[in-house]
Design a protein around this motif. Structure first.
Motif, PDB file in Angstrom:
ATOM      1  N   ALA A  39      15.424 -31.584  33.016  1.00 50.93           N
ATOM      2  CA  ALA A  39      16.215 -31.388  31.800  1.00 50.93           C
ATOM      3  C   ALA A  39      17.071 -30.135  31.900  1.00 50.93           C
ATOM      4  N   ALA A  40      16.519 -29.055  32.430  1.00 53.05           N
ATOM      5  CA  ALA A  40      17.283 -27.813  32.561  1.00 53.05           C
ATOM      6  C   ALA A  40      18.425 -27.971  33.554  1.00 53.05           C
ATOM      7  N   ASN A  41      18.195 -28.696  34.630  1.00 50.96           N
ATOM      8  CA  ASN A  41      19.249 -28.908  35.625  1.00 50.96           C
ATOM      9  C   ASN A  41      20.398 -29.736  35.084  1.00 50.96           C
ATOM     10  N   HIS A  42      20.128 -30.544  34.054  1.00 54.88           N
ATOM     11  CA  HIS A  42      21.186 -31.371  33.476  1.00 54.88           C
ATOM     12  C   HIS A  42      21.752 -30.777  32.195  1.00 54.88           C
ATOM     13  N   GLY A  43      21.461 -29.499  31.952  1.00 53.87           N
ATOM     14  CA  GLY A  43      22.076 -28.802  30.825  1.00 53.87           C
ATOM     15  C   GLY A  43      21.400 -29.003  29.489  1.00 53.87           C
ATOM     16  N   HIS A  44      20.153 -29.393  29.482  1.00 54.36           N
ATOM     17  CA  HIS A  44      19.430 -29.611  28.224  1.00 54.36           C
ATOM     18  C   HIS A  44      18.341 -28.558  28.078  1.00 54.36           C
ATOM     19  N   ALA A  45      18.739 -27.333  27.778  1.00 54.87           N
ATOM     20  CA  ALA A  45      17.798 -26.214  27.709  1.00 54.87           C
ATOM     21  C   ALA A  45      16.785 -26.400  26.581  1.00 54.87           C
ATOM     22  N   GLY A  46      17.207 -26.913  25.459  1.00 53.80           N
ATOM     23  CA  GLY A  46      16.289 -27.126  24.334  1.00 53.80           C
ATOM     24  C   GLY A  46      15.226 -28.154  24.664  1.00 53.80           C
ATOM     25  N   THR A  47      15.642 -29.223  25.312  1.00 57.15           N
ATOM     26  CA  THR A  47      14.688 -30.254  25.724  1.00 57.15           C
ATOM     27  C   THR A  47      13.721 -29.700  26.754  1.00 57.15           C
ATOM     28  N   ALA A  48      14.219 -28.898  27.676  1.00 64.20           N
ATOM     29  CA  ALA A  48      13.354 -28.297  28.695  1.00 64.20           C
ATOM     30  C   ALA A  48      12.311 -27.399  28.044  1.00 64.20           C
ATOM     31  N   ALA A  49      12.702 -26.613  27.057  1.00 68.83           N
ATOM     32  CA  ALA A  49      11.754 -25.743  26.370  1.00 68.83           C
ATOM     33  C   ALA A  49      10.707 -26.555  25.612  1.00 68.83           C
ATOM     34  N   ALA A  50      11.140 -27.638  24.987  1.00 65.28           N
ATOM     35  CA  ALA A  50      10.198 -28.481  24.246  1.00 65.28           C
ATOM     36  C   ALA A  50       9.186 -29.143  25.180  1.00 65.28           C
ATOM     37  N   VAL A  51       9.650 -29.632  26.310  1.00 68.56           N
ATOM     38  CA  VAL A  51       8.753 -30.277  27.270  1.00 68.56           C
ATOM     39  C   VAL A  51       7.776 -29.266  27.854  1.00 68.56           C
ATOM     40  N   ALA A  52       8.238 -28.070  28.156  1.00 68.11           N
ATOM     41  CA  ALA A  52       7.352 -27.032  28.682  1.00 68.11           C
ATOM     42  C   ALA A  52       6.302 -26.641  27.640  1.00 68.11           C
TER      43      ALA A  52
END
Length: 84
Positions: A39-52
């Motif tokens: 998600a972070a590599n594809h520009g979705h920082a919010g999604t990456a934080a939620a998944v983490a």
């Protein structure tokens, strides 16, 4: 061996490591780490934080809900007060 025995053995094998310790938190963090990185590599920082955060919640839930006691032994730590 019946189908029920095979299913139980497969489920136990998926939930525990070879030494019998629980593996669900480890697998959850690995999956969450992979998904968060994608998600972070594809520009979705919010999604990456939620998944983490969900991965961290899985570890906390396992610690709170299981009664697994790690076997006695020598474990790594930060204290150096042992005389060897």
């Amino acid at each position: 061996m019946t189908i029920r025995d095979r299913a139980r053995e497969a489920l136990y094998g998926a939930m525990n490591t070879a030494d019998g310790s629980p593996a669900s938190a480890r697998r959850a963090t690995q999956a969450a780490s992979t998904l968060a990185q994608v998600a972070a590599n594809h520009g979705h920082a919010g999604t990456a934080a939620a998944v983490a955060t969900l991965g961290a919640a899985a570890v906390a839930a396992e610690g709170a809900l299981t009664n697994y006691v790690y076997p006695p032994g020598e474990y790594a730590g930060f204290r150096e007060d042992t005389n060897r």
